[in-house]
Write an enzyme that holds these catalytic residues in place. Structure first.
Site, PDB file in Angstrom:
ATOM      1  N   CYS A 161     -72.316 -27.619 -51.437  1.00  0.00           N
ATOM      2  CA  CYS A 161     -73.269 -28.653 -51.470  1.00  0.00           C
ATOM      3  C   CYS A 161     -73.550 -29.938 -52.463  1.00  0.00           C
ATOM      4  O   CYS A 161     -71.565 -30.292 -52.709  1.00  0.00           O
ATOM      5  CB  CYS A 161     -74.428 -27.406 -53.278  1.00  0.00           C
ATOM      6  SG  CYS A 161     -73.956 -25.746 -52.170  1.00  0.00           S
ATOM      7  N   GLY A 180     -75.869 -31.395 -47.697  1.00  0.00           N
ATOM      8  CA  GLY A 180     -76.271 -30.243 -48.228  1.00  0.00           C
ATOM      9  C   GLY A 180     -78.108 -30.664 -47.145  1.00  0.00           C
ATOM     10  O   GLY A 180     -78.471 -31.211 -48.135  1.00  0.00           O
ATOM     11  N   ASN A 232     -72.163 -26.376 -57.792  1.00  0.00           N
ATOM     12  CA  ASN A 232     -71.186 -26.187 -56.726  1.00  0.00           C
ATOM     13  C   ASN A 232     -70.228 -25.961 -55.918  1.00  0.00           C
ATOM     14  O   ASN A 232     -69.334 -26.393 -57.310  1.00  0.00           O
ATOM     15  CB  ASN A 232     -71.330 -28.261 -56.161  1.00  0.00           C
ATOM     16  CG  ASN A 232     -70.038 -28.272 -54.634  1.00  0.00           C
ATOM     17  OD1 ASN A 232     -70.176 -27.438 -53.707  1.00  0.00           O
ATOM     18  ND2 ASN A 232     -69.735 -29.594 -54.814  1.00  0.00           N
ATOM     19  N   GLY A 233     -69.951 -25.297 -54.834  1.00  0.00           N
ATOM     20  CA  GLY A 233     -68.309 -24.726 -54.471  1.00  0.00           C
ATOM     21  C   GLY A 233     -68.809 -22.791 -54.777  1.00  0.00           C
ATOM     22  O   GLY A 233     -69.790 -22.605 -54.429  1.00  0.00           O
ATOM     23  N   TYR A 289     -63.214 -34.734 -44.467  1.00  0.00           N
ATOM     24  CA  TYR A 289     -64.857 -34.920 -43.545  1.00  0.00           C
ATOM     25  C   TYR A 289     -66.311 -34.668 -44.208  1.00  0.00           C
ATOM     26  O   TYR A 289     -66.942 -35.823 -44.076  1.00  0.00           O
ATOM     27  CB  TYR A 289     -64.639 -33.714 -42.790  1.00  0.00           C
ATOM     28  CG  TYR A 289     -66.248 -33.569 -42.202  1.00  0.00           C
ATOM     29  CD1 TYR A 289     -66.717 -33.315 -41.043  1.00  0.00           C
ATOM     30  CD2 TYR A 289     -66.855 -32.614 -42.852  1.00  0.00           C
ATOM     31  CE1 TYR A 289     -67.711 -33.650 -40.263  1.00  0.00           C
ATOM     32  CE2 TYR A 289     -68.040 -32.183 -42.442  1.00  0.00           C
ATOM     33  CZ  TYR A 289     -68.971 -32.586 -41.441  1.00  0.00           C
ATOM     34  OH  TYR A 289     -70.139 -32.079 -41.021  1.00  0.00           O
ATOM     35  N   ASP A 321     -62.269 -36.133 -36.679  1.00  0.00           N
ATOM     36  CA  ASP A 321     -61.043 -36.154 -38.410  1.00  0.00           C
ATOM     37  C   ASP A 321     -60.396 -34.532 -38.005  1.00  0.00           C
ATOM     38  O   ASP A 321     -60.209 -34.542 -38.764  1.00  0.00           O
ATOM     39  CB  ASP A 321     -62.385 -35.811 -39.526  1.00  0.00           C
ATOM     40  CG  ASP A 321     -63.442 -35.452 -39.423  1.00  0.00           C
ATOM     41  OD1 ASP A 321     -63.558 -34.296 -39.154  1.00  0.00           O
ATOM     42  OD2 ASP A 321     -64.582 -36.372 -38.909  1.00  0.00           O
ATOM     43  N   CYS A 348     -62.120 -20.517 -45.023  1.00  0.00           N
ATOM     44  CA  CYS A 348     -61.752 -21.469 -46.681  1.00  0.00           C
ATOM     45  C   CYS A 348     -62.790 -20.184 -47.272  1.00  0.00           C
ATOM     46  O   CYS A 348     -63.804 -20.082 -46.887  1.00  0.00           O
ATOM     47  CB  CYS A 348     -63.072 -23.220 -46.479  1.00  0.00           C
ATOM     48  SG  CYS A 348     -62.630 -23.408 -48.362  1.00  0.00           S
TER      49      CYS A 348
END
Ligand code: AMP
Ligand code: SF4
Length: 480
Positions: A13, A39, A125-126, A266, A370, A406
Protein backbone atom coordinates in the site's frame (compact mmCIF):
# COMPACT_ATOMS: atom_id res chain seq x y z
CA UNK A 1 -12.27 -21.41 -10.58
CA UNK A 2 -9.48 -18.88 -10.63
CA UNK A 3 -6.50 -19.74 -12.74
CA UNK A 4 -3.34 -19.14 -10.73
CA UNK A 5 -1.24 -18.18 -13.73
CA UNK A 6 -3.76 -15.47 -14.65
CA UNK A 7 -4.12 -14.11 -11.12
CA UNK A 8 -2.49 -10.72 -10.82
CA UNK A 9 0.18 -10.33 -8.19
CA UNK A 10 0.39 -6.98 -6.53
CA UNK A 11 2.29 -4.51 -4.48
CA UNK A 12 1.55 -3.29 -1.02
CA UNK A 13 0.00 0.00 0.00
CA UNK A 14 0.85 3.68 0.04
CA UNK A 15 0.27 6.27 2.76
CA UNK A 16 0.23 10.05 2.63
CA UNK A 17 -0.29 12.56 5.43
CA UNK A 18 -0.57 16.33 5.86
CA UNK A 19 -0.21 18.36 9.05
CA UNK A 20 -1.07 22.02 9.37
CA UNK A 21 -1.52 22.95 5.71
CA UNK A 22 -4.82 24.38 4.45
CA UNK A 23 -6.98 22.14 2.26
CA UNK A 24 -5.20 19.09 3.63
CA UNK A 25 -7.66 16.66 2.01
CA UNK A 26 -7.08 18.16 -1.44
CA UNK A 27 -3.34 17.79 -1.05
CA UNK A 28 -3.81 14.23 0.16
CA UNK A 29 -5.87 13.49 -2.95
CA UNK A 30 -2.98 14.61 -5.18
CA UNK A 31 -0.51 12.73 -3.00
CA UNK A 32 -2.51 9.51 -3.21
CA UNK A 33 -2.84 9.92 -6.96
CA UNK A 34 0.98 10.01 -7.19
CA UNK A 35 1.08 6.81 -5.09
CA UNK A 36 -1.63 5.02 -7.10
CA UNK A 37 0.90 2.48 -8.45
CA UNK A 38 1.22 1.12 -4.88
CA UNK A 39 -2.39 -0.05 -4.71
CA UNK A 40 -5.48 0.14 -6.87
CA UNK A 41 -8.05 -1.79 -4.87
CA UNK A 42 -9.29 0.95 -2.61
CA UNK A 43 -8.43 4.34 -1.16
CA UNK A 44 -9.53 6.71 1.55
CA UNK A 45 -8.89 10.03 3.25
CA UNK A 46 -9.59 11.10 6.83
CA UNK A 47 -9.35 14.83 7.52
CA UNK A 48 -9.31 16.54 10.89
CA UNK A 49 -10.71 20.01 11.41
CA UNK A 50 -9.13 21.07 14.67
CA UNK A 51 -7.38 24.28 13.68
CA UNK A 52 -4.17 22.35 14.20
CA UNK A 53 -1.17 24.35 15.22
CA UNK A 54 -3.22 27.42 16.17
CA UNK A 55 -4.81 26.64 19.47
CA UNK A 56 -4.95 22.91 19.61
CA UNK A 57 -5.44 22.81 23.37
CA UNK A 58 -8.68 24.72 23.43
CA UNK A 59 -9.93 23.22 20.19
CA UNK A 60 -9.40 19.66 21.32
CA UNK A 61 -13.02 18.79 22.04
CA UNK A 62 -14.37 20.44 18.94
CA UNK A 63 -12.08 18.55 16.58
CA UNK A 64 -14.00 17.01 13.78
CA UNK A 65 -12.84 13.92 11.87
CA UNK A 66 -14.43 13.30 8.49
CA UNK A 67 -13.85 10.26 6.32
CA UNK A 68 -14.42 9.31 2.72
CA UNK A 69 -13.28 6.04 1.19
CA UNK A 70 -14.20 3.45 -1.38
CA UNK A 71 -13.13 0.57 -3.55
CA UNK A 72 -11.44 1.79 -6.75
CA UNK A 73 -8.89 4.25 -8.05
CA UNK A 74 -8.29 7.66 -6.46
CA UNK A 75 -9.88 9.43 -9.44
CA UNK A 76 -12.92 7.11 -9.28
CA UNK A 77 -13.56 7.57 -5.57
CA UNK A 78 -13.03 11.31 -5.03
CA UNK A 79 -14.52 14.35 -6.69
CA UNK A 80 -14.72 18.04 -5.76
CA UNK A 81 -17.84 17.50 -3.67
CA UNK A 82 -16.45 14.63 -1.63
CA UNK A 83 -13.16 16.46 -1.09
CA UNK A 84 -15.04 19.57 0.03
CA UNK A 85 -16.70 17.45 2.72
CA UNK A 86 -13.27 16.67 4.20
CA UNK A 87 -12.51 19.93 5.98
CA UNK A 88 -9.40 20.66 7.99
CA UNK A 89 -5.71 21.42 8.02
CA UNK A 90 -4.60 17.87 8.65
CA UNK A 91 -5.40 14.63 6.87
CA UNK A 92 -4.11 11.14 6.22
CA UNK A 93 -4.79 8.98 3.18
CA UNK A 94 -4.20 5.47 1.97
CA UNK A 95 -4.15 3.53 -1.29
CA UNK A 96 -4.63 -0.15 -0.80
CA UNK A 97 -3.99 -3.40 -2.41
CA UNK A 98 -5.20 -6.04 -0.06
CA UNK A 99 -2.34 -7.71 1.79
CA UNK A 100 -3.21 -8.97 5.26
CA UNK A 101 -6.92 -9.13 5.91
CA UNK A 102 -8.30 -9.57 2.39
CA UNK A 103 -10.40 -7.17 0.36
CA UNK A 104 -13.73 -5.44 0.91
CA UNK A 105 -14.73 -1.92 1.88
CA UNK A 106 -14.47 -2.64 5.59
CA UNK A 107 -10.73 -3.11 5.14
CA UNK A 108 -10.19 0.12 3.20
CA UNK A 109 -8.14 2.56 5.28
CA UNK A 110 -7.71 4.96 7.04
CA UNK A 111 -9.70 3.84 10.08
CA UNK A 112 -11.15 6.22 12.65
CA UNK A 113 -11.25 5.10 16.29
CA UNK A 114 -13.41 6.93 18.81
CA UNK A 115 -12.33 6.64 22.41
CA UNK A 116 -13.24 8.63 25.53
CA UNK A 117 -9.64 9.86 25.67
CA UNK A 118 -9.84 11.21 22.11
CA UNK A 119 -10.55 10.28 18.54
CA UNK A 120 -7.75 9.22 16.20
CA UNK A 121 -7.29 7.87 12.68
CA UNK A 122 -4.79 5.28 11.45
CA UNK A 123 -3.31 4.35 8.08
CA UNK A 124 -0.72 1.66 7.54
CA UNK A 125 1.61 0.31 4.87
CA UNK A 126 3.23 -3.07 5.42
CA UNK A 127 2.31 -6.25 7.21
CA UNK A 128 2.60 -7.46 10.80
CA UNK A 129 3.85 -11.00 11.24
CA UNK A 130 2.38 -11.50 14.72
CA UNK A 131 -1.12 -10.12 14.05
CA UNK A 132 -2.81 -13.45 14.70
CA UNK A 133 -1.16 -13.77 18.11
CA UNK A 134 -1.94 -10.15 18.98
CA UNK A 135 -5.60 -10.29 17.99
CA UNK A 136 -6.03 -13.37 20.16
CA UNK A 137 -4.25 -11.61 23.04
CA UNK A 138 -6.54 -8.59 22.64
CA UNK A 139 -9.74 -10.61 22.19
CA UNK A 140 -8.93 -12.47 25.40
CA UNK A 141 -8.93 -9.02 27.07
CA UNK A 142 -12.26 -8.00 25.61
CA UNK A 143 -11.41 -6.31 22.29
CA UNK A 144 -13.85 -6.79 19.44
CA UNK A 145 -12.51 -6.36 15.90
CA UNK A 146 -14.46 -4.83 13.04
CA UNK A 147 -11.94 -5.54 10.31
CA UNK A 148 -9.04 -7.88 9.79
CA UNK A 149 -6.57 -5.05 9.30
CA UNK A 150 -3.29 -4.67 11.16
CA UNK A 151 -4.22 -1.03 11.86
CA UNK A 152 -7.07 -2.08 14.10
CA UNK A 153 -4.67 -4.21 16.12
CA UNK A 154 -2.40 -1.21 16.66
CA UNK A 155 -5.38 0.94 17.67
CA UNK A 156 -6.47 -1.59 20.29
CA UNK A 157 -2.90 -1.90 21.57
CA UNK A 158 -2.60 1.87 21.90
CA UNK A 159 -5.85 2.09 23.85
CA UNK A 160 -5.59 -1.09 25.91
CA UNK A 161 -4.07 0.66 28.92
CA UNK A 162 -6.45 2.61 31.12
CA UNK A 163 -3.75 4.64 32.88
CA UNK A 164 -3.37 8.34 32.19
CA UNK A 165 0.31 8.31 31.20
CA UNK A 166 1.24 10.46 28.22
CA UNK A 167 -0.05 9.31 24.86
CA UNK A 168 3.47 8.77 23.47
CA UNK A 169 4.15 6.02 26.04
CA UNK A 170 1.04 4.15 24.90
CA UNK A 171 2.26 4.37 21.31
CA UNK A 172 5.79 3.27 22.23
CA UNK A 173 4.42 0.27 24.18
CA UNK A 174 2.12 -0.67 21.31
CA UNK A 175 4.89 -0.46 18.71
CA UNK A 176 7.09 -2.65 20.87
CA UNK A 177 4.45 -5.37 20.81
CA UNK A 178 4.05 -5.51 17.05
CA UNK A 179 6.50 -7.32 14.81
CA UNK A 180 6.89 -6.92 11.07
CA UNK A 181 7.04 -4.22 8.44
CA UNK A 182 5.21 -0.95 8.84
CA UNK A 183 4.87 2.71 8.20
CA UNK A 184 1.98 3.88 10.41
CA UNK A 185 0.35 7.30 10.31
CA UNK A 186 -1.65 8.17 13.42
CA UNK A 187 -3.72 11.34 13.12
CA UNK A 188 -4.87 12.82 16.43
CA UNK A 189 -6.94 15.93 17.05
CA UNK A 190 -3.84 18.03 17.65
CA UNK A 191 -0.98 16.06 16.10
CA UNK A 192 0.26 13.58 13.52
CA UNK A 193 2.48 10.63 14.50
CA UNK A 194 4.56 8.80 11.90
CA UNK A 195 6.06 5.46 12.95
CA UNK A 196 8.49 3.26 11.02
CA UNK A 197 9.38 -0.33 11.85
CA UNK A 198 12.70 -0.91 13.58
CA UNK A 199 13.97 -3.02 10.64
CA UNK A 200 13.40 -0.14 8.22
CA UNK A 201 11.52 -2.44 5.85
CA UNK A 202 8.94 0.04 4.54
CA UNK A 203 9.91 3.55 3.44
CA UNK A 204 8.39 6.84 4.57
CA UNK A 205 9.66 10.37 3.89
CA UNK A 206 9.02 13.82 5.33
CA UNK A 207 8.51 17.05 3.39
CA UNK A 208 7.78 20.65 4.29
CA UNK A 209 5.05 22.73 2.68
CA UNK A 210 3.76 26.24 3.41
CA UNK A 211 4.89 26.14 7.03
CA UNK A 212 3.30 22.71 7.58
CA UNK A 213 4.35 19.11 7.01
CA UNK A 214 3.73 16.35 4.51
CA UNK A 215 4.68 12.66 4.80
CA UNK A 216 4.59 10.06 2.07
CA UNK A 217 5.54 6.46 1.28
CA UNK A 218 7.49 7.80 -1.67
CA UNK A 219 9.14 11.12 -2.45
CA UNK A 220 7.42 11.32 -5.88
CA UNK A 221 4.24 12.39 -4.06
CA UNK A 222 6.14 15.11 -2.15
CA UNK A 223 7.23 16.52 -5.50
CA UNK A 224 3.68 16.32 -6.86
CA UNK A 225 2.27 18.52 -4.10
CA UNK A 226 5.24 20.92 -4.23
CA UNK A 227 6.69 19.95 -0.83
CA UNK A 228 10.42 20.18 -0.11
CA UNK A 229 12.03 16.93 0.97
CA UNK A 230 13.30 17.16 4.57
CA UNK A 231 14.44 13.62 5.42
CA UNK A 232 13.36 9.99 5.67
CA UNK A 233 11.83 8.70 8.89
CA UNK A 234 14.42 6.39 10.42
CA UNK A 235 14.01 2.77 11.40
CA UNK A 236 12.48 2.49 14.89
CA UNK A 237 11.60 6.19 14.95
CA UNK A 238 8.37 8.00 15.80
CA UNK A 239 8.17 11.48 14.31
CA UNK A 240 5.58 13.76 15.91
CA UNK A 241 4.13 16.86 14.28
CA UNK A 242 2.20 19.22 16.53
CA UNK A 243 1.86 22.90 17.36
CA UNK A 244 5.54 22.94 18.43
CA UNK A 245 6.75 21.66 15.06
CA UNK A 246 8.53 18.34 14.45
CA UNK A 247 9.92 16.08 17.21
CA UNK A 248 11.41 12.63 17.20
CA UNK A 249 11.39 9.70 19.63
CA UNK A 250 12.92 6.24 19.20
CA UNK A 251 10.58 3.43 20.21
CA UNK A 252 13.33 0.81 20.04
CA UNK A 253 17.09 0.63 20.51
CA UNK A 254 17.25 -2.15 17.92
CA UNK A 255 17.72 -0.49 14.56
CA UNK A 256 18.57 -1.82 11.14
CA UNK A 257 18.13 -0.57 7.63
CA UNK A 258 16.72 -3.57 5.81
CA UNK A 259 14.75 -1.53 3.32
CA UNK A 260 12.76 -3.82 1.00
CA UNK A 261 14.90 -4.47 -2.09
CA UNK A 262 11.73 -4.88 -4.17
CA UNK A 263 10.98 -1.20 -3.55
CA UNK A 264 14.03 -0.42 -5.68
CA UNK A 265 13.58 -3.30 -8.11
CA UNK A 266 9.88 -3.06 -8.90
CA UNK A 267 7.44 -1.12 -6.71
CA UNK A 268 8.53 2.44 -6.40
CA UNK A 269 8.21 5.05 -9.09
CA UNK A 270 11.46 5.81 -10.97
CA UNK A 271 11.26 9.47 -9.93
CA UNK A 272 11.23 8.57 -6.22
CA UNK A 273 14.34 8.64 -4.04
CA UNK A 274 14.42 5.88 -1.44
CA UNK A 275 16.77 6.80 1.38
CA UNK A 276 18.56 9.17 -0.96
CA UNK A 277 19.03 6.68 -3.77
CA UNK A 278 17.00 7.46 -6.88
CA UNK A 279 14.97 4.48 -8.10
CA UNK A 280 15.70 5.01 -11.82
CA UNK A 281 19.43 5.41 -11.07
CA UNK A 282 19.37 2.18 -9.03
CA UNK A 283 17.65 0.27 -11.83
CA UNK A 284 19.93 1.64 -14.50
CA UNK A 285 22.98 0.65 -12.46
CA UNK A 286 21.50 -2.81 -11.87
CA UNK A 287 21.12 -3.18 -15.66
CA UNK A 288 24.76 -2.23 -16.11
CA UNK A 289 25.85 -4.77 -13.48
CA UNK A 290 23.60 -7.38 -15.08
CA UNK A 291 25.54 -6.93 -18.32
CA UNK A 292 28.87 -7.17 -16.50
CA UNK A 293 27.77 -10.38 -14.76
CA UNK A 294 25.92 -11.96 -17.72
CA UNK A 295 26.94 -10.52 -21.09
CA UNK A 296 25.50 -11.91 -24.32
CA UNK A 297 26.00 -11.23 -28.01
CA UNK A 298 22.77 -9.82 -29.47
CA UNK A 299 21.28 -7.22 -31.84
CA UNK A 300 18.82 -5.34 -29.61
CA UNK A 301 17.96 -4.85 -25.92
CA UNK A 302 14.23 -4.80 -25.08
CA UNK A 303 12.77 -4.01 -21.64
CA UNK A 304 9.42 -5.23 -20.31
CA UNK A 305 7.36 -2.05 -19.83
CA UNK A 306 7.26 -0.16 -17.55
CA UNK A 307 9.25 -1.20 -14.51
CA UNK A 308 12.13 -2.81 -16.46
CA UNK A 309 12.88 0.06 -18.82
CA UNK A 310 15.51 1.69 -16.61
CA UNK A 311 17.40 -1.61 -16.20
CA UNK A 312 17.17 -2.21 -19.95
CA UNK A 313 18.68 1.22 -20.63
CA UNK A 314 21.53 0.37 -18.23
CA UNK A 315 22.16 -2.97 -19.95
CA UNK A 316 22.12 -1.35 -23.40
CA UNK A 317 24.49 1.45 -22.39
CA UNK A 318 26.97 -0.93 -20.79
CA UNK A 319 26.90 -3.44 -23.66
CA UNK A 320 26.75 -1.01 -26.56
CA UNK A 321 23.81 -3.04 -27.95
CA UNK A 322 21.05 -0.63 -29.08
CA UNK A 323 18.02 -0.24 -26.87
CA UNK A 324 14.83 -0.74 -28.88
CA UNK A 325 11.13 -0.41 -28.25
CA UNK A 326 10.33 -4.03 -29.02
CA UNK A 327 7.33 -4.18 -26.68
CA UNK A 328 4.49 -1.69 -26.29
CA UNK A 329 2.10 -1.61 -23.35
CA UNK A 330 -1.52 -0.55 -23.57
CA UNK A 331 -1.88 1.74 -20.56
CA UNK A 332 -5.66 1.68 -20.62
CA UNK A 333 -6.21 -1.90 -19.47
CA UNK A 334 -7.62 -1.00 -16.07
CA UNK A 335 -9.02 -2.96 -13.17
CA UNK A 336 -12.49 -3.13 -14.63
CA UNK A 337 -11.42 -4.15 -18.11
CA UNK A 338 -13.15 -7.33 -19.29
CA UNK A 339 -10.39 -9.89 -19.64
CA UNK A 340 -10.42 -11.87 -22.90
CA UNK A 341 -11.99 -15.30 -22.59
CA UNK A 342 -9.85 -18.40 -23.06
CA UNK A 343 -11.26 -18.65 -26.59
CA UNK A 344 -10.24 -15.07 -27.42
CA UNK A 345 -6.80 -15.65 -25.88
CA UNK A 346 -6.27 -18.68 -28.08
CA UNK A 347 -7.07 -16.47 -31.07
CA UNK A 348 -4.16 -14.30 -29.95
CA UNK A 349 -6.10 -11.44 -28.33
CA UNK A 350 -3.60 -9.82 -26.00
CA UNK A 351 -4.63 -6.58 -24.45
CA UNK A 352 -1.70 -5.55 -22.28
CA UNK A 353 1.44 -6.04 -24.36
CA UNK A 354 2.25 -6.10 -28.06
CA UNK A 355 5.53 -6.94 -29.76
CA UNK A 356 6.68 -4.57 -32.51
CA UNK A 357 7.18 -6.93 -35.46
CA UNK A 358 9.29 -4.63 -37.63
CA UNK A 359 11.76 -4.07 -34.79
CA UNK A 360 12.00 -7.62 -33.47
CA UNK A 361 11.78 -9.82 -36.60
CA UNK A 362 15.09 -11.43 -37.54
CA UNK A 363 16.86 -10.07 -34.42
CA UNK A 364 18.72 -11.64 -31.51
CA UNK A 365 16.98 -10.05 -28.52
CA UNK A 366 18.18 -9.47 -24.94
CA UNK A 367 14.93 -9.30 -22.97
CA UNK A 368 15.25 -7.50 -19.63
CA UNK A 369 12.68 -7.97 -16.87
CA UNK A 370 13.03 -6.65 -13.33
CA UNK A 371 11.96 -9.87 -11.62
CA UNK A 372 10.66 -13.35 -12.21
CA UNK A 373 8.00 -14.45 -9.76
CA UNK A 374 5.82 -17.18 -11.22
CA UNK A 375 7.46 -17.02 -14.64
CA UNK A 376 4.17 -16.14 -16.36
CA UNK A 377 5.31 -12.80 -17.78
CA UNK A 378 8.61 -14.07 -19.14
CA UNK A 379 7.01 -17.16 -20.67
CA UNK A 380 4.32 -15.10 -22.40
CA UNK A 381 6.70 -12.45 -23.68
CA UNK A 382 9.19 -14.98 -25.01
CA UNK A 383 6.30 -16.60 -26.93
CA UNK A 384 5.16 -13.19 -28.19
CA UNK A 385 8.65 -12.28 -29.44
CA UNK A 386 9.04 -15.65 -31.16
CA UNK A 387 5.68 -15.18 -32.90
CA UNK A 388 6.89 -11.95 -34.48
CA UNK A 389 10.11 -13.57 -35.68
CA UNK A 390 12.81 -13.03 -33.03
CA UNK A 391 15.81 -15.25 -33.88
CA UNK A 392 17.09 -15.72 -30.33
CA UNK A 393 15.77 -14.52 -26.95
CA UNK A 394 18.19 -14.12 -24.06
CA UNK A 395 16.33 -13.32 -20.85
CA UNK A 396 18.19 -11.29 -18.23
CA UNK A 397 16.44 -10.64 -14.91
CA UNK A 398 17.55 -7.56 -12.94
CA UNK A 399 17.15 -9.28 -9.55
CA UNK A 400 18.10 -12.65 -8.04
CA UNK A 401 15.83 -15.72 -8.11
CA UNK A 402 12.78 -15.31 -5.86
CA UNK A 403 12.77 -18.48 -3.83
CA UNK A 404 10.83 -17.50 -0.69
CA UNK A 405 7.51 -15.78 0.04
CA UNK A 406 7.39 -12.29 1.52
CA UNK A 407 5.67 -11.77 4.87
CA UNK A 408 6.15 -8.03 4.95
CA UNK A 409 3.26 -6.80 2.84
CA UNK A 410 4.39 -7.67 -0.65
CA UNK A 411 2.31 -10.18 -2.51
CA UNK A 412 5.09 -12.18 -4.17
CA UNK A 413 2.84 -15.24 -4.12
CA UNK A 414 2.98 -18.35 -2.04
CA UNK A 415 5.89 -20.75 -1.97
CA UNK A 416 4.03 -23.12 -4.30
CA UNK A 417 3.65 -20.48 -7.01
CA UNK A 418 7.24 -19.22 -7.03
CA UNK A 419 8.93 -20.74 -10.06
CA UNK A 420 12.49 -20.40 -8.75
CA UNK A 421 11.55 -22.08 -5.47
CA UNK A 422 11.15 -25.35 -7.34
CA UNK A 423 13.36 -25.06 -10.40
CA UNK A 424 17.04 -24.38 -11.01
CA UNK A 425 18.07 -21.80 -13.61
CA UNK A 426 18.24 -24.34 -16.45
CA UNK A 427 14.77 -25.66 -15.58
CA UNK A 428 13.37 -22.11 -15.48
CA UNK A 429 14.99 -21.39 -18.84
CA UNK A 430 13.25 -24.42 -20.32
CA UNK A 431 9.93 -23.48 -18.72
CA UNK A 432 9.96 -20.00 -20.22
CA UNK A 433 11.46 -21.26 -23.50
CA UNK A 434 14.37 -18.77 -23.59
CA UNK A 435 17.67 -19.37 -25.43
CA UNK A 436 19.57 -18.32 -22.33
CA UNK A 437 18.67 -17.00 -18.88
CA UNK A 438 20.57 -15.20 -16.12
CA UNK A 439 19.67 -13.46 -12.87
CA UNK A 440 21.42 -10.58 -11.09
CA UNK A 441 23.44 -11.34 -7.94
CA UNK A 442 22.62 -10.09 -4.42
CA UNK A 443 26.01 -8.31 -4.37
CA UNK A 444 24.92 -6.25 -7.36
CA UNK A 445 21.82 -5.06 -5.47
CA UNK A 446 24.00 -3.79 -2.63
CA UNK A 447 26.33 -2.15 -5.13
CA UNK A 448 23.55 -0.48 -7.14
CA UNK A 449 21.94 0.92 -3.99
CA UNK A 450 25.29 1.75 -2.31
CA UNK A 451 23.78 0.28 0.86
CA UNK A 452 25.16 -2.09 3.45
CA UNK A 453 21.77 -3.45 4.47
CA UNK A 454 18.72 -4.44 2.42
CA UNK A 455 15.91 -6.92 2.91
CA UNK A 456 16.59 -9.77 0.50
CA UNK A 457 14.46 -12.36 2.27
CA UNK A 458 12.45 -13.38 -0.79
CA UNK A 459 15.75 -14.10 -2.57
CA UNK A 460 17.55 -15.95 0.20
CA UNK A 461 15.10 -16.83 2.98
CA UNK A 462 16.99 -14.82 5.64
CA UNK A 463 14.08 -13.01 7.28
CA UNK A 464 15.11 -10.14 9.55
CA UNK A 465 12.14 -10.60 11.92
CA UNK A 466 10.98 -13.58 13.91
CA UNK A 467 8.57 -15.73 11.91
CA UNK A 468 5.60 -16.89 13.85
CA UNK A 469 4.23 -20.39 13.85
CA UNK A 470 1.11 -19.34 11.96
CA UNK A 471 3.17 -18.20 8.99
CA UNK A 472 5.41 -21.23 8.99
CA UNK A 473 2.29 -23.41 8.96
CA UNK A 474 0.78 -21.50 6.07
CA UNK A 475 3.87 -22.27 4.02
CA UNK A 476 4.66 -25.70 5.34
CA UNK A 477 6.12 -26.85 2.02
CA UNK A 478 8.83 -24.24 2.17
CA UNK A 479 12.33 -24.89 3.35
CA UNK A 480 12.40 -22.97 6.62
P1 AMP B 1 5.68 -13.29 -13.02
O1 AMP B 1 4.97 -13.09 -14.30
O2 AMP B 1 4.79 -13.93 -11.99
O3 AMP B 1 7.00 -13.97 -13.13
O4 AMP B 1 5.95 -11.84 -12.41
C1 AMP B 1 7.03 -11.06 -12.86
C2 AMP B 1 6.53 -9.78 -13.42
O5 AMP B 1 5.65 -9.14 -12.53
C3 AMP B 1 7.66 -8.83 -13.71
O6 AMP B 1 7.43 -8.29 -14.99
C4 AMP B 1 7.54 -7.74 -12.65
O7 AMP B 1 7.68 -6.46 -13.24
C5 AMP B 1 6.17 -7.90 -12.08
N1 AMP B 1 6.15 -8.00 -10.61
C6 AMP B 1 7.10 -8.34 -9.74
N2 AMP B 1 6.64 -8.35 -8.46
C7 AMP B 1 5.35 -7.99 -8.54
C8 AMP B 1 4.31 -7.81 -7.58
N3 AMP B 1 4.49 -8.02 -6.27
N4 AMP B 1 3.09 -7.43 -8.04
C9 AMP B 1 2.87 -7.22 -9.37
N5 AMP B 1 3.79 -7.42 -10.31
C10 AMP B 1 5.02 -7.79 -9.91
FE1 SF4 C 1 10.74 -6.82 0.00
FE2 SF4 C 1 11.31 -9.37 -0.60
FE3 SF4 C 1 11.90 -8.36 1.81
FE4 SF4 C 1 9.35 -8.75 1.09
S1 SF4 C 1 10.91 -10.32 1.41
S2 SF4 C 1 10.18 -6.97 2.17
S3 SF4 C 1 9.43 -8.26 -1.10
S4 SF4 C 1 12.77 -7.75 -0.19
Amino acid sequence: MSNISDREIHEECGVFGVYNVSNAANLTYYGLHALQHRGQEGCGIVACDSHCGIDAQSQQNSANFSTYKGEGLVTEIFNEKTLASLAGNSAIGHVRYSTAGGGGIKNVQPFVFRHHTGTFALAHNGNLVNSRELSKYLEDRGSLFQSTSDSEILAHLIKKEKDKSARIYHIIDALNMIEGAFAFLILMEDSLYVCRDKYGLRPISIGKLNGGWVVSSETCALDTVGATFVRDVEAGEIVIFDKDGMRSVDYSKFKHNYLCAMEYIYFSRPDSDLERCNVHAFRKESGKLLYEESPVDADIVVGVPDSSLSAAVGYAEASGIPYELGLVKNKYVGRTFIQPSQNMREKGVRMKLSAVRSIVAGKRVVLIDDSLVRGTTSRRIVALLREVGALEIHVRIASPQITHPCFYGVDTSTFDELMSAHKNIEQVRQAINADSLAFLSEEALYKASTRKELCLSCFNGNYPTALYQSIAEANKDSKF
